[in-house]
Write a protein that holds these residues in place. Structure first.
Motif, PDB file in Angstrom:
ATOM      1  N   MET A   1       0.833  -1.199   0.000  1.00  0.00           N
ATOM      2  CA  MET A   1       0.000   0.000   0.000  1.00  0.00           C
ATOM      3  C   MET A   1       0.867   1.248   0.000  1.00  0.00           C
ATOM      4  O   MET A   1       2.027   1.217   0.410  1.00  0.00           O
ATOM      5  CB  MET A   1      -0.925   0.019   1.221  1.00  0.00           C
ATOM      6  N   ILE A   2       0.306   2.339  -0.481  1.00  0.00           N
ATOM      7  CA  ILE A   2       0.948   3.653  -0.389  1.00  0.00           C
ATOM      8  C   ILE A   2       0.377   4.336   0.850  1.00  0.00           C
ATOM      9  O   ILE A   2      -0.825   4.622   0.911  1.00  0.00           O
ATOM     10  CB  ILE A   2       0.679   4.508  -1.636  1.00  0.00           C
ATOM     11  N   THR A   3       1.216   4.582   1.835  1.00  0.00           N
ATOM     12  CA  THR A   3       0.757   5.137   3.112  1.00  0.00           C
ATOM     13  C   THR A   3       0.401   6.612   2.972  1.00  0.00           C
ATOM     14  O   THR A   3       1.145   7.385   2.369  1.00  0.00           O
ATOM     15  CB  THR A   3       1.858   4.983   4.166  1.00  0.00           C
ATOM     16  N   LEU A   4      -0.735   6.992   3.551  1.00  0.00           N
ATOM     17  CA  LEU A   4      -1.127   8.394   3.673  1.00  0.00           C
ATOM     18  C   LEU A   4      -0.981   8.777   5.138  1.00  0.00           C
ATOM     19  O   LEU A   4      -1.542   8.125   6.025  1.00  0.00           O
ATOM     20  CB  LEU A   4      -2.573   8.594   3.223  1.00  0.00           C
ATOM     21  N   GLY A   5      -0.197   9.826   5.385  1.00  0.00           N
ATOM     22  CA  GLY A   5       0.053  10.220   6.762  1.00  0.00           C
ATOM     23  C   GLY A   5       0.027  11.713   6.957  1.00  0.00           C
ATOM     24  O   GLY A   5      -0.188  12.490   6.023  1.00  0.00           O
ATOM     25  N   CYS A   6       0.269  12.143   8.208  1.00  0.00           N
ATOM     26  CA  CYS A   6       0.250  13.573   8.523  1.00  0.00           C
ATOM     27  C   CYS A   6       0.983  13.832   9.827  1.00  0.00           C
ATOM     28  O   CYS A   6       1.293  12.912  10.592  1.00  0.00           O
ATOM     29  CB  CYS A   6      -1.188  14.093   8.629  1.00  0.00           C
ATOM     30  N   ASP A   7       1.244  15.085  10.051  1.00  0.00           N
ATOM     31  CA  ASP A   7       1.816  15.581  11.306  1.00  0.00           C
ATOM     32  C   ASP A   7       0.650  16.101  12.150  1.00  0.00           C
ATOM     33  O   ASP A   7      -0.181  16.863  11.663  1.00  0.00           O
ATOM     34  CB  ASP A   7       2.799  16.715  10.973  1.00  0.00           C
ATOM     35  N   TYR A   8       0.594  15.681  13.407  1.00  0.00           N
ATOM     36  CA  TYR A   8      -0.516  16.071  14.277  1.00  0.00           C
ATOM     37  C   TYR A   8       0.040  16.741  15.519  1.00  0.00           C
ATOM     38  O   TYR A   8       0.979  16.239  16.152  1.00  0.00           O
ATOM     39  CB  TYR A   8      -1.330  14.833  14.658  1.00  0.00           C
ATOM     40  N   ASN A   9      -0.548  17.875  15.880  1.00  0.00           N
ATOM     41  CA  ASN A   9      -0.114  18.647  17.043  1.00  0.00           C
ATOM     42  C   ASN A   9      -1.285  18.823  18.009  1.00  0.00           C
ATOM     43  O   ASN A   9      -1.843  19.920  18.141  1.00  0.00           O
ATOM     44  CB  ASN A   9       0.422  20.004  16.592  1.00  0.00           C
ATOM     45  N   PRO A  10      -1.693  17.764  18.679  1.00  0.00           N
ATOM     46  CA  PRO A  10      -2.875  17.829  19.549  1.00  0.00           C
ATOM     47  C   PRO A  10      -2.700  18.790  20.721  1.00  0.00           C
ATOM     48  O   PRO A  10      -3.702  19.289  21.269  1.00  0.00           O
ATOM     49  CB  PRO A  10      -3.033  16.386  20.033  1.00  0.00           C
ATOM     50  N   GLU A  11      -1.439  19.078  21.095  1.00  0.00           N
ATOM     51  CA  GLU A  11      -1.226  20.005  22.212  1.00  0.00           C
ATOM     52  C   GLU A  11      -1.745  21.402  21.900  1.00  0.00           C
ATOM     53  O   GLU A  11      -1.923  22.222  22.807  1.00  0.00           O
ATOM     54  CB  GLU A  11       0.267  20.058  22.568  1.00  0.00           C
ATOM     55  N   GLN A  12      -2.013  21.682  20.611  1.00  0.00           N
ATOM     56  CA  GLN A  12      -2.556  22.988  20.228  1.00  0.00           C
ATOM     57  C   GLN A  12      -4.075  23.065  20.402  1.00  0.00           C
ATOM     58  O   GLN A  12      -4.657  24.142  20.214  1.00  0.00           O
ATOM     59  CB  GLN A  12      -2.211  23.290  18.770  1.00  0.00           C
ATOM     60  N   TRP A  13      -4.697  21.926  20.760  1.00  0.00           N
ATOM     61  CA  TRP A  13      -6.158  21.875  20.764  1.00  0.00           C
ATOM     62  C   TRP A  13      -6.676  21.296  22.080  1.00  0.00           C
ATOM     63  O   TRP A  13      -6.012  20.471  22.707  1.00  0.00           O
ATOM     64  CB  TRP A  13      -6.651  21.004  19.599  1.00  0.00           C
ATOM     65  N   PRO A  14      -7.889  21.693  22.490  1.00  0.00           N
ATOM     66  CA  PRO A  14      -8.482  21.093  23.694  1.00  0.00           C
ATOM     67  C   PRO A  14      -8.759  19.609  23.486  1.00  0.00           C
ATOM     68  O   PRO A  14      -8.969  19.145  22.358  1.00  0.00           O
ATOM     69  CB  PRO A  14      -9.770  21.893  23.887  1.00  0.00           C
ATOM     70  N   ALA A  15      -8.769  18.871  24.569  1.00  0.00           N
ATOM     71  CA  ALA A  15      -8.889  17.417  24.500  1.00  0.00           C
ATOM     72  C   ALA A  15     -10.162  16.966  23.801  1.00  0.00           C
ATOM     73  O   ALA A  15     -10.185  15.901  23.165  1.00  0.00           O
ATOM     74  CB  ALA A  15      -8.817  16.828  25.909  1.00  0.00           C
ATOM     75  N   GLU A  16     -11.234  17.751  23.888  1.00  0.00           N
ATOM     76  CA  GLU A  16     -12.486  17.306  23.257  1.00  0.00           C
ATOM     77  C   GLU A  16     -12.412  17.283  21.736  1.00  0.00           C
ATOM     78  O   GLU A  16     -13.255  16.666  21.073  1.00  0.00           O
ATOM     79  CB  GLU A  16     -13.661  18.186  23.713  1.00  0.00           C
TER      80      GLU A  16
END
Length: 641
Positions: A1-16
């Motif tokens: 498969m060709i992987t689709l990915g991303c960079d995620y910065n959850p610390e910038q957002w509230p937990a909900e």
């Protein structure tokens, strides 16, 4: 498969928001997520006090949703407390001024204090997550050397002297290599040697070249220090994201690549260039070269505009798909984006993302879903390799040396000339491997050597032997001029290639910017001419005007061609057509790349085209008998029969 990915910065957002994000990732087919890239101030809010509660929740949430993790070591930028306690870690510019926190990468690669604190954090992260089942990849720091590659502080000076002592052994060896008899620069002991800080005049070019070499090695050494900690606690592959792109030049990735478990690159279209899509193709081919021809990973790209160019252009409809499939065509088995959700604050708040500020009811989001579907249809392409008989030689050392102070023309830039030959091949539909001057040439029918100002004796001999064994080579101007120490080779230009090419150049004759000269074969050129005479070569074309009318501009000595000027795009395409034997059937708006048994036809133009091929087209699920039609702005991928 060709992987689709991303960079995620959850610390910038509230937990909900996190649960919503992960659910949408699943909808979009995202299967690999990079986290904890800039997490240091959250993980270690005070010196020696660690808090992993938030990162634990994110790791578990991704794991519960069958999303693999590309885990950052969090060391890309130190927290404010570290710079406040230890201002000596801050990098120093060439003029002796410090660079302060407030951005990112505010650290000196040679600082022992920074390294001590960073490796302590890496130890904590590796111990905690090294055996986690969701962990797929370790991500050391981030874009190492993007901002802090060259530091001129006292710690860097000390490390530079040690590096030089290891390279030259004695001060006398250093003096010989640097040519310090010029301008009374001779050193008597190691303590006198400094980095090439800002001076009142032109600086020593060999010193500046070695400082580039040292700085690249110093950052690589830092990478290896982090990687060693990670490997103590984990068997998961380790890498960092390269920046093979037009505006980053301080790392010699030929030296870095063998130390990576996975070759990963970040790439963004640069609209300051004349042909951004062509530069993307070059960067992908160079990344494949760093991977030794094997599949590689695109760690970052953008769905649309970036935030750091003078004018940040949005991508046209379909452009993101074409960009992505260009990377896939040229060897990427994973394509990832910065970032998942567009930031609401900070320096990158106007940088595009998979999930834009406007949400899911947007064309950008629909294009993301379309891309995910397309990558699913290309699953069988993964693991295959690009086929080509053509190579372009590229050297970071030649780039550094060719653009030193005091050169013949500041209008001549190394990378422009490399792009010119690679772009000419691309316009012809010829895919090229981009290889090191130390690479194996034997697999190629033809090799292009653009503007290789600095070349070692061993590299020049390998090119000579390649031609003697039947290979074809085309060399462009300002090549072969200097040796390993940036010492001019005597006897006339082009130095190391003079006998191979059968020409002698007595003098460079650069042109004023904006000046164009004409050749008798109809070619147009600019920037550069040479007072050249042939010894054993035949003349292919001469100047008809300019400062040297009647002087040879393009020559051929058996299988060795020489182009002594900067041809325009159309003229370069024509010369490369003659050299490679490839007919000029493309106008540069169509890319054709063969990866394994798959033919990628990418139409960047404004009209439908037809391409001769037989097989099965993967994106539409159709048989192709002889010709595939590719609408304007579209891509077709054909499994050849």
């Amino acid at each position: 498969m060709i992987t689709l990915g991303c960079d995620y910065n959850p610390e910038q957002w509230p937990a909900e928001v996190w649960a919503e994000d992960v659910a949408l990732m699943r909808t979009a087919g995202v299967s690999l997520v990079a986290v904890n890239i800039f997490g240091w101030s959250d993980l270690e809010p005070r010196a020696g006090e660690y808090d992993f509660k938030q990162l634990d929740r994110i790791v578990e949430l991704l794991h519960q949703n069958d999303i693999k993790i590309n885990l950052g070591t969090a060391t890309a930028s130190p927290p404010p407390w570290l710079g406040a306690r230890h201002p000596e870690i801050l990098p120093m510019a060439a003029d002796g001024t410090r660079r302060y926190p407030g951005g990112r990468q505010a650290w000196c690669p040679s600082s022992p204090v920074f390294r001590e604190h960073a490796l302590s954090l890496v130890e904590q992260v590796a111990q905690r997550y090294g055996q986690h089942p969701a962990l797929a990849l370790w991500h050391v720091s981030n874009e190492l050397g993007c901002h802090n590659a060259l530091c001129y502080c006292d710690a860097s000076a000390e490390r530079f002297r040690a590096w030089l002592a290891d390279r030259y052994e004695t001060v006398e060896g250093l003096n010989a290599a640097w040519g310090t008899s010029f301008w009374s620069q001779r050193y008597g002991e190691w303590s006198e040697v400094l980095p090439p800080r800002t001076a009142l005049s032109l600086r020593n070019p060999a010193q500046m070249l070695d400082f580039h070499r040292f700085s690249s090695d110093e950052l690589l050494g830092y990478y290896e220090a982090e990687a060693a900690v990670l490997r103590k606690h984990s068997s998961v592959p380790v890498t960092t994201n390269f920046m093979v792109t037009a505006h980053i030049r301080n790392m010699d990735y030929w030296r870095w690549a063998p130390r990576m478990d996975v070759i990963a690159n970040d790439h963004y279209l640069d609209h300051r260039l004349g042909h951004p899509a062509a530069e993307l193709s070059f960067a992908a081919d160079l990344t494949r070269g760093l991977a030794g021809g094997k599949p590689w990973m695109l760690m970052e790209q953008s769905t649309g505009a970036v935030n750091w160019q003078p004018v940040n252009l949005a991508k046209a409809p379909g452009e993101m798909l074409r960009n992505t499939l260009t990377h896939v065509a040229r060897g990427a088995d994973a394509v990832c984006f910065f970032q998942w959700r567009a930031s609401a604050q900070g320096s990158e708040k106007f940088h595009s993302a998979l999930l834009p500020h406007a949400g899911t009811d947007t064309e950008q989001w629909r294009e993301v879903l379309d891309l995910s579907s397309v990558l699913g249809k290309l699953a069988e392409v993964a693991g295959t390799t690009v086929r080509t008989e053509t190579a372009v030689i590229f050297s970071w050392e030649a780039w550094w040396a060719a653009e030193q102070e005091g050169r013949p023309s500041t209008a001549v830039n190394y990378l422009d000339q490399v792009h010119a030959v690679h772009g000419g091949l691309r316009d012809l539909g010829v895919t090229a491997d981009v290889i090191s001057p130390d690479g194996d040439l034997s697999a190629y029918a033809q090799v292009i050597v653009p503007c290789l100002y600095l070349v070692t004796d061993e590299q020049a001999a390998a090119i000579q032997k390649y031609v003697e064994r039947g290979g074809r080579v085309l060399v462009t101007f300002f090549s072969g001029i200097a040796d390993r120490d940036d010492r001019i080779r005597p006897g006339g230009y082009p130095g190391a290639f003079r006998d191979l090419l059968g020409v002698t150049v007595e003098e460079f004759a650069p042109l004023k910017p904006g000046t164009t000269v004409t050749l008798d074969d109809g070619s147009k050129a600019t920037l550069w001419t040479e007072r050249l005479r042939t010894t054993s070569a035949e003349v292919v074309a001469r100047y008809t005007d300019g400062p040297l009318p009647g002087t040879p501009a393009i020559t051929r000595n058996g299988n060795a061609w020489y182009v002594a000027t900067a041809l325009d795009r159309e003229s370069m395409r024509t010369v490369l057509s003659r050299f490679t034997g490839t007919p000029e059937t493309h106008d540069g708006s169509v890319e054709v790349v063969r990866r394994g048994t798959y033919v990628f036809v990418i139409n960047h133009g404004e009209r439908e085209i037809e391409y001769a091929v037989t097989g099965h087209e993967l994106l539409r699920g159709e048989k192709v008998a002889g010709l595939v039609k590719v609408p304007a702005g579209a891509v077709r991928v054909v499994r050849e029969s």
